[in-house]
Write an enzyme that holds these catalytic residues in place. Structure first.
Site, PDB file in Angstrom:
ATOM      1  N   GLY A 210      -3.971   8.690   7.914  1.00 53.81           N
ATOM      2  CA  GLY A 210      -3.779   7.619   8.890  1.00 53.81           C
ATOM      3  C   GLY A 210      -5.104   7.037   9.341  1.00 53.81           C
ATOM      4  O   GLY A 210      -6.138   7.276   8.713  1.00 53.81           O
ATOM      5  N   ASN A 211      -5.069   6.262  10.391  1.00 53.61           N
ATOM      6  CA  ASN A 211      -6.300   5.696  10.937  1.00 53.61           C
ATOM      7  C   ASN A 211      -6.168   5.589  12.446  1.00 53.61           C
ATOM      8  O   ASN A 211      -5.112   5.873  13.008  1.00 53.61           O
ATOM      9  CB  ASN A 211      -6.597   4.339  10.290  1.00 53.61           C
ATOM     10  CG  ASN A 211      -5.494   3.343  10.545  1.00 53.61           C
ATOM     11  OD1 ASN A 211      -5.309   2.881  11.655  1.00 53.61           O
ATOM     12  ND2 ASN A 211      -4.726   3.029   9.498  1.00 53.61           N
TER      13      ASN A 211
END
Ligand code: CTP
Length: 426
Positions: A210-211
């Site tokens: 993810g980020n």
């Protein structure tokens, strides 16, 4: 646009002296300007100044000029009310609907657009009470002009500084021009598709790549467009419930397909939420709706890679030789895809989050926009300490002639307002 009846509310902050310039500019435009200071404001700038600049009688009290029912007359006659500076206290009073002075009664008596230019210390601006009051005002259709980040009294810096009088004047003029009486906003009748958040590419049933994108900037863009009358579909990509709550607070339904109304009767836009998690889900959500959209804003942070193969069971340490190698393959570039097949009347807007490097932010924004083929690209600088998990932001916007068309600094709400205004100006 002709002469308009403009009420300028001035409340008790040091920025009151800057409101003098705003009044001067509005009078110069030929408007009939009526200043309503609060008693506190008069400690900063005196009544004679306001009368001289506005060329109209000025009072603070509801007990003057009773014969002409002044306490409601100004509100009824107003084409627009702008409050600059708007203190935290005044904002709280507005949210509560208090009417203990002339400005309060005027605000309750009006159906004209109301614009406020907040000015206060950063701590006061960021206090949950102030933020909740701002949300309340926005949900009633009050327009926000700033605040911006900058120097505050006492040598502090941070968000809370009032917009410069020239910028407030510009916003007021735009509003007066854009809004003939009636239910139209500048984006009324437009359909916007806005993506917000960060994708998750699953590794196995419990883990993902993810980020750090929270999606707040994209949500603010959706809300800003709706406030101007647009019917917005927000693709919420793994949004935190607290972020999503900004949109859905009032009208949540169990169905995952939520509609809520924003703005006042004048700008009855709406936001409808659909959810996505992986890049593939996001792509489906966008491709399926892009044809109906007048404007697409791809604010979501999209993973450039996904697992070549997602493990169907949890990856276990004992199945490895101590290290783990993931095989990743590229994801489709959604922005490039929709830009390549865009309709003549569509505006496609990309985002870029860039860490500082040799090329300037503008240079990189220009290169990325060309690569993606979108109409506008909004770039901001991010880093370990920048851009994420904080409210102040800077958006540099470049267009398809490689020009920097806007450079907006402020809260994510302010920068969203700036971006939406830039899109609508095209
Ligand atoms: N984007 C997209 N689909 C992807 C990747 C990105 O639609 N698979 C969109 C984002 O929503 C954003 C813009 O493209 O609007 C810029 O994303 P970014 O990741 O910065 O672009 P990249 O081409 O991946 O560039 P970089 O090499 O700098 O990561």
């Amino acid at each position: 646009m002709g002469t308009m009846f403009v009420v300028v509310g001035v409340t008790g902050g040091i920025a009151a002296y800057k409101a003098a310039q705003l009044v001067r500019l509005l009078v110069k435009d030929g408007h009939d300007v009526h200043v309503i200071p609060t008693d506190d404001a008069l400690r900063f700038v005196g009544l004679p100044t306001w009368e001289a600049l506005s060329r109209n009688t000025v009072t603070t009290s509801v007990h003057d000029d009773v014969a002409r029912v002044r306490h409601v007359a100004l509100g009824q006659q107003a084409d627009l009310i702008v409050i600059a500076p708007a203190t935290a206290n005044t904002i709280a009073k507005m949210a509560a609907g208090l009417a203990d002075d002339l400005l309060g009664t005027t605000l309750l008596a009006t159906t004209a657009p109301v614009m406020i230019a907040p000015a206060m210390h950063t701590e006061m601006w960021q206090h949950p009470a102030t933020q909740a009051n701002i949300d309340t005002l926005i949900s009633r259709g009050v327009h926000m002009i700033g605040p911006v980040s900058g120097e505050l009294t006492g040598g502090d810096t941070g968000p809370g500084r009032m917009m410069e009088p020239e910028q407030i004047h510009e916003a007021v003029t735009r509003e007066l021009r854009e809004e003939p009486a009636g239910p139209e906003g500048p984006a009324t009748g437009q359909r916007w598709l806005v993506t917000a958040g960060g994708t998750r590419e699953p590794l196995d049933p419990v883990r993902y790549i993810g980020n750090r994108s929270s999606g707040r900037q994209g949500v603010e863009v959706a809300l800003a467009a709706a406030r101007r009358g647009a019917d917005v579909t927000l693709v919420a990509v793994n949004l935190d419930p607290a972020v999503l709550a900004q949109v859905t607070r009032k009208h949540a339904s169990a169905a995952g397909d939520i509609r809520s109304r924003h703005g006042n009767a004048a700008h009855g836009g709406s936001v409808r939420v659909v959810r996505a998690s992986s890049t593939e889900e996001l792509r489906e959500a966008v491709i399926g709706r892009v044809r109906d959209a007048d404007v697409v804003v791809m604010a979501a942070a999209v993973s450039d890679y996904r697992m070549a193969e997602v493990a169907q069971e949890k990856l276990r340490k004992e199945d490895t030789d101590g290290t783990l190698t993931l095989r990743l393959v590229p994801t489709p570039d959604i922005l490039a895809e929709i830009s390549a097949s865009k309709g003549a009347d569509q505006t496609i807007v990309g985002f870029a989050a860039e860490t500082p490097g040799e090329a300037t932010l503008a240079e990189r924004a220009i290169r990325k926009r060309r690569r993606k083929g979108c109409d506008l690209l909004a770039a901001n600088e991010v880093g370990w300490e920048r851009g994420f998990e904080r409210d102040d932001n800077r958006l540099l916007i470049v267009d398809d002639r490689d020009e920097t068309v806007a450079d907006v600094v402020g809260s994510k709400r302010d920068t969203a307002e700036g971006l939406v205004a830039t899109i609508l100006a095209r």
